[in-house]
Write a protein that holds these residues in place. Structure first.
Motif, short mmCIF file in Angstrom:
data_model
loop_
_atom_site.label_atom_id
_atom_site.label_comp_id
_atom_site.label_asym_id
_atom_site.label_seq_id
_atom_site.Cartn_x
_atom_site.Cartn_y
_atom_site.Cartn_z
N VAL A 154 -3.88 -5.81 -5.28
CA VAL A 154 -3.33 -6.12 -6.44
C VAL A 154 -4.46 -5.87 -7.54
CG1 VAL A 154 -2.16 -7.93 -7.89
CG2 VAL A 154 -1.48 -7.73 -5.42
N ALA A 155 -3.93 -5.34 -8.57
CA ALA A 155 -4.63 -5.04 -9.78
C ALA A 155 -4.44 -6.04 -10.75
CB ALA A 155 -4.54 -3.56 -10.50
N PRO A 156 -5.37 -6.78 -11.46
CA PRO A 156 -5.30 -7.97 -12.17
C PRO A 156 -4.75 -7.40 -13.70
CG PRO A 156 -7.46 -7.37 -12.40
CD PRO A 156 -6.92 -6.39 -11.36
N GLU A 157 -3.82 -8.45 -14.26
CA GLU A 157 -3.23 -8.07 -15.53
C GLU A 157 -4.19 -7.72 -16.49
OE1 GLU A 157 -0.72 -10.52 -18.67
OE2 GLU A 157 0.09 -10.54 -16.81
N GLU A 158 -5.48 -8.65 -16.45
CA GLU A 158 -6.52 -8.12 -17.38
C GLU A 158 -7.79 -8.00 -16.37
OE1 GLU A 158 -7.14 -10.82 -20.71
OE2 GLU A 158 -4.91 -10.42 -21.30
N GLY A 159 -8.68 -7.00 -16.87
CA GLY A 159 -10.05 -6.95 -15.89
C GLY A 159 -10.48 -5.65 -16.00
N PRO A 160 -11.68 -5.61 -15.49
CA PRO A 160 -12.27 -4.38 -15.42
C PRO A 160 -11.59 -3.03 -14.77
CG PRO A 160 -13.76 -5.97 -14.49
CD PRO A 160 -12.54 -6.36 -14.52
N GLU A 161 -11.66 -2.01 -15.46
CA GLU A 161 -10.86 -0.68 -15.05
C GLU A 161 -11.15 -0.46 -13.65
OE1 GLU A 161 -9.75 3.77 -16.39
OE2 GLU A 161 -11.27 2.71 -17.43
N GLY A 162 -10.04 -0.21 -12.82
CA GLY A 162 -10.11 0.27 -11.50
C GLY A 162 -10.38 -0.98 -10.43
N VAL A 163 -10.38 -2.19 -10.88
CA VAL A 163 -10.82 -3.24 -9.98
C VAL A 163 -9.53 -4.08 -9.49
CG1 VAL A 163 -10.26 -5.30 -11.69
CG2 VAL A 163 -11.99 -5.87 -9.64
N MET A 164 -9.64 -4.26 -8.22
CA MET A 164 -8.61 -4.98 -7.32
C MET A 164 -8.85 -6.39 -7.18
SD MET A 164 -6.10 -2.73 -6.81
CE MET A 164 -6.04 -0.94 -7.41
N ALA A 165 -8.06 -7.31 -7.67
CA ALA A 165 -8.33 -8.72 -7.44
C ALA A 165 -8.21 -9.08 -6.01
CB ALA A 165 -7.31 -9.72 -8.41
N LEU A 166 -7.32 -8.84 -5.31
CA LEU A 166 -7.14 -9.21 -3.85
C LEU A 166 -6.11 -8.24 -3.24
CD1 LEU A 166 -4.69 -12.40 -3.79
CD2 LEU A 166 -4.88 -10.74 -5.79
N TRP A 167 -6.06 -8.58 -1.96
CA TRP A 167 -4.86 -8.00 -1.06
C TRP A 167 -4.14 -8.96 -0.76
CZ3 TRP A 167 -3.19 -9.45 3.28
CH2 TRP A 167 -2.01 -8.82 4.16
N VAL A 168 -2.76 -8.63 -0.88
CA VAL A 168 -1.72 -9.89 -0.41
C VAL A 168 -0.73 -9.48 0.12
CG1 VAL A 168 -0.42 -9.38 -2.77
CG2 VAL A 168 -0.26 -11.61 -1.73
N SER A 169 -0.23 -10.00 1.25
CA SER A 169 1.06 -9.57 2.05
C SER A 169 2.30 -9.54 1.15
CB SER A 169 1.34 -10.58 3.25
OG SER A 169 1.39 -11.86 2.77
N ASP A 170 3.12 -8.73 1.92
CA ASP A 170 4.55 -8.38 1.06
C ASP A 170 5.51 -9.50 1.08
OD1 ASP A 170 3.61 -5.85 0.32
OD2 ASP A 170 4.39 -4.82 2.11
N GLU A 171 5.31 -10.06 2.20
CA GLU A 171 6.62 -11.18 2.33
C GLU A 171 5.89 -12.74 2.97
OE1 GLU A 171 9.76 -10.94 1.78
OE2 GLU A 171 9.76 -8.68 1.24
N PRO A 172 6.29 -13.65 2.42
CA PRO A 172 5.87 -14.97 2.72
C PRO A 172 6.23 -15.09 4.22
CG PRO A 172 7.81 -15.62 1.22
CD PRO A 172 7.30 -13.72 1.41
N ARG A 173 5.74 -16.23 5.10
CA ARG A 173 6.21 -16.28 6.22
C ARG A 173 5.71 -17.65 6.94
NH1 ARG A 173 3.20 -11.86 10.27
NH2 ARG A 173 1.73 -12.99 11.07
N ALA A 174 6.07 -18.31 7.48
CA ALA A 174 5.67 -19.43 8.20
C ALA A 174 4.68 -19.02 9.48
CB ALA A 174 6.59 -20.52 8.47
N GLY A 175 3.88 -19.96 9.86
CA GLY A 175 2.93 -19.66 11.07
C GLY A 175 1.93 -18.65 10.90
N LEU A 176 1.19 -18.83 9.35
CA LEU A 176 -0.03 -17.80 9.26
C LEU A 176 -1.22 -18.51 9.83
CD1 LEU A 176 0.96 -16.35 5.92
CD2 LEU A 176 0.89 -15.04 8.27
N GLY A 177 -1.37 -19.84 10.24
CA GLY A 177 -2.24 -20.48 10.33
C GLY A 177 -3.30 -19.63 11.31
N GLY A 178 -2.77 -19.24 12.49
CA GLY A 178 -3.68 -18.53 13.52
C GLY A 178 -4.20 -17.57 12.81
N LEU A 179 -3.46 -16.49 11.82
CA LEU A 179 -4.10 -15.42 11.37
C LEU A 179 -5.31 -15.92 10.64
CD1 LEU A 179 -4.33 -12.42 11.08
CD2 LEU A 179 -2.39 -12.53 9.58
N TRP A 180 -4.92 -16.84 9.79
CA TRP A 180 -5.66 -17.19 8.73
C TRP A 180 -7.22 -17.70 9.36
CZ3 TRP A 180 -8.88 -21.33 7.62
CH2 TRP A 180 -9.75 -21.30 6.33
#
Length: 260
Positions: free
Chosen positions: A19-45
């Motif tokens: 995900v690129a931020p709405e405002e920020g340095p050109e070309g920066v990616m703020a984070l990676w985020v999964s496409d869909e919410p789901r329960a049970g992510l604790g183990g992966l976290w």
């Protein structure tokens, strides 16, 4: 200025995107985020948390704005205008002390000088808690329990510590109260004194695991004074009473904050 390219993603992730931020340095990616919410992510976290030193990516359970599931993460509603160096330049005690002058009181915020609701004196940072060395295990337990039934997105931020993720990804949750770098600086101090770890971040909410919470009311009152400076909405739009709020901190292994 981009501090570094986004690190290579670890294996075993659900489908997601950078995900690129709405405002920020050109070309920066703020984070990676999964496409869909789901329960049970604790183990992966937990796995990603344990691998963070090798991957250069700190994991987060990400909540969205109620009724608007693409905000803020998928919409890139993020503002990368400060850096880790900006956090380094800040002093948590100075920030909290100065914020205590903005409505900190023994009753309703904004009391008149010398009046019944006048701000109580700032007595300095609360003493460290006992059990800071258990921070990683406490974070794992918090993530496992918190994500057992609740649905979250998974996020990965290129930051060395949880406190820094907030600034690195340009989170704007506390924008009406503080710069995000100031929030990061205080959370760093809590990492060191209370074994706090950033586990969950929402549109305007923040969830920390706390390995070394206060165990006495005296200690809890000192911690509550820091919370009031950090996030006054938590108290004055919540329980509305400092003593009751402090009592709720005794032995509590998690702190949550919400900004209006």
């Amino acid at each position: 200025m981009v501090e570094s390219a986004f690190p290579a993603l670890p294996a075993g992730l659900p489908s997601g995107r950078l995900v690129a931020p709405e405002e920020g340095p050109e070309g920066v990616m703020a984070l990676w985020v999964s496409d869909e919410p789901r329960a049970g992510l604790g183990g992966l976290w937990c796995r990603l948390y344990d691998e963070r030193a090798d991957t250069g990516l700190y994991p987060l359970l990400l909540d969205t704005l109620r009724g608007e599931p693409t905000r803020p993460w998928h919409d890139g509603e993020l503002f990368v205008d400060e850096s880790v160096a900006d956090i380094d330049a800040l002093d948590a005690e100075v920030l909290l002390r100065d914020d205590r002058g903005d409505g900190a009181s023994g009753g309703e915020p904004g009391g008149e000088p010398g009046g019944e609701d006048a701000p109580v004196p700032w007595l300095g940072l609360a003493a460290p808690g006992e059990g800071v060395e258990d921070a990683d295990e406490c974070a794992r337990v918090s993530a496992e329990l918190g994500a057992e039934d609740a649905e979250f997105l998974l996020g990965l931020v290129p930051a060395a510590r949880g406190a820094d993720t907030l600034t690195v990804m340009g989170w704007s949750g506390p924008v009406n109260h503080s710069r995000t770098a100031e929030i990061s600086a205080v959370v760093r101090s809590w990492e060191e004194r209370f074994g706090a770890c950033v586990v969950m971040v929402g549109f305007d909410v923040l969830g920390l695991s706390v390995a070394a919470p206060p165990r006495t009311m005296e200690h809890a009152r000192a911690v509550a004074a820091e919370h009031e400076a950090f996030c006054p909405d938590n108290i004055w739009q919540g329980v509305g009473d400092m003593e009751e709020y402090a009592a709720g901190l005794v032995g509590r292994a998690g702190w949550s904050f919400w900004w209006d």
